[in-house]
Design a protein around this motif. Structure first.
Motif, PDB file in Angstrom:
ATOM      1  N   LEU A   1       0.846  -1.200   0.000  1.00 22.94           N
ATOM      2  CA  LEU A   1       0.000   0.000   0.000  1.00 22.94           C
ATOM      3  C   LEU A   1       0.879   1.246   0.000  1.00 22.94           C
TER       4      LEU A   1
ATOM      5  N   TRP B   1      -2.223  -0.385  -4.308  1.00 25.28           N
ATOM      6  CA  TRP B   1      -1.829  -1.568  -3.557  1.00 25.28           C
ATOM      7  C   TRP B   1      -1.851  -2.780  -4.474  1.00 25.28           C
TER       8      TRP B   1
ATOM      9  N   SER C   1      -5.013  -4.467   5.961  1.00 26.71           N
ATOM     10  CA  SER C   1      -3.627  -4.296   5.536  1.00 26.71           C
ATOM     11  C   SER C   1      -2.848  -3.528   6.592  1.00 26.71           C
TER      12      SER C   1
END
Length: 273
Positions: free
Chosen positions: A8, A21, A86
């Motif tokens: 990311l 990402w 994430s």
């Protein structure tokens, strides 16, 4: 099992942050990526700001001041199962020079409105009558309400003669600057399909060519992008004015529109960053 995305990253600019990402696997089938943002790292005030099927997302409408946000992405599969979030990414938008800089010469008010400019909010049909040879504005002599129209037409605009129009902005400097200045062009809207480009020159020297973003084609009749629910799509162009093209005394900045249709001004200014 859904895998969290990785890699990311953010690309900040004025008023927005673009996220990208990579997904580790598309098995099981991904339905979408959920994008979460928070003004604090703890995500106590987490907000779902959007969903996308792509590995990119634009967090926009952040305004001209610098903003810092924390992001994380969740993968959601076709069955509704969610991955772990994430890793958290911290990113900040870029502050406009109109916020943090020192004004040298300015036309209008940087307020997401065109209402203080000539012919606003809907008098574009009078452009050829009032400005048949383009625009020539002198700082300290001219006034926004009389001498700088809110719309800058292009060759695609029949109502403006289907030709290119150049807007000139004259301003004085007591001395040649020791460092680069900056030009800020704030727009409240542009044409939705053919916004064209803005060609900037100073004292006859080419400075840059900036492709304009597609807008909502509403700024020709509406002049206030701050109204709740406004359909207008503001955008900002900010470019350096190299000190080598500036001189002590009068400087002539030109904004030309050689292609495409109109854009609608909010304000134009030269700043010392």
């Amino acid at each position: 099992m859904n895998q969290p995305v990785h890699g990311l990253t953010a690309r900040p600019s004025i008023g927005r942050i673009d996220l990208t990402w990579q997904a580790r696997s598309y098995t099981p089938l991904v339905d979408h990526f959920a994008v979460y943002a928070s003004p604090d790292r703890t995500f106590q005030t987490e907000t779902l700001i959007g969903k996308t099927i792509y590995g990119t997302f634009r967090h926009d409408n952040l305004g001209p001041a610098r903003q810092t946000w924390y992001y994380r992405i969740v993968t959601v599969d076709a069955a509704g199962e969610r991955s772990r979030p994430s890793a958290v990414l911290r990113a900040s938008s870029v502050e406009s020079v109109a916020i943090g800089g020192r004004p040298v010469a300015v036309i209008g008010t940087f307020d997401r409105k065109s209402l203080e400019l000539a012919l606003a909010p809907g008098g574009y049909n009078e452009f050829l009558t009032r400005f048949p040879s383009g625009v020539d504005y002198t700082q300290g002599v001219s006034t926004p309400a009389a001498d700088w129209p809110y719309l800058h037409p292009g060759p695609a605009d029949k109502w403006a003669g289907s030709k290119a129009h150049t807007f000139s902005f004259r301003f004085r400097l007591d001395t040649a600057p020791a460092a680069d200045l900056a030009l800020a062009v704030w727009l409240i809207d542009t044409h939705a399909t053919t916004p064209g480009k803005l060609v900037v020159a100073c004292n006859g020297n080419a400075v840059t060519e900036a492709a304009l973003e597609k807008g909502a084609t509403k700024g020709s009749t509406q002049g206030d992008a701050t109204v709740p629910g406004s359909p207008l799509r503001p955008s900002i162009v900010e470019v350096p004015l190299p000190r080598g093209v500036l001189v002590a005394g009068e400087n002539v900045l030109t904004l030309a529109k050689p292609e495409g249709s109109w854009h609608a001004y909010d304000a134009v200014g030269v700043f010392a960053p």
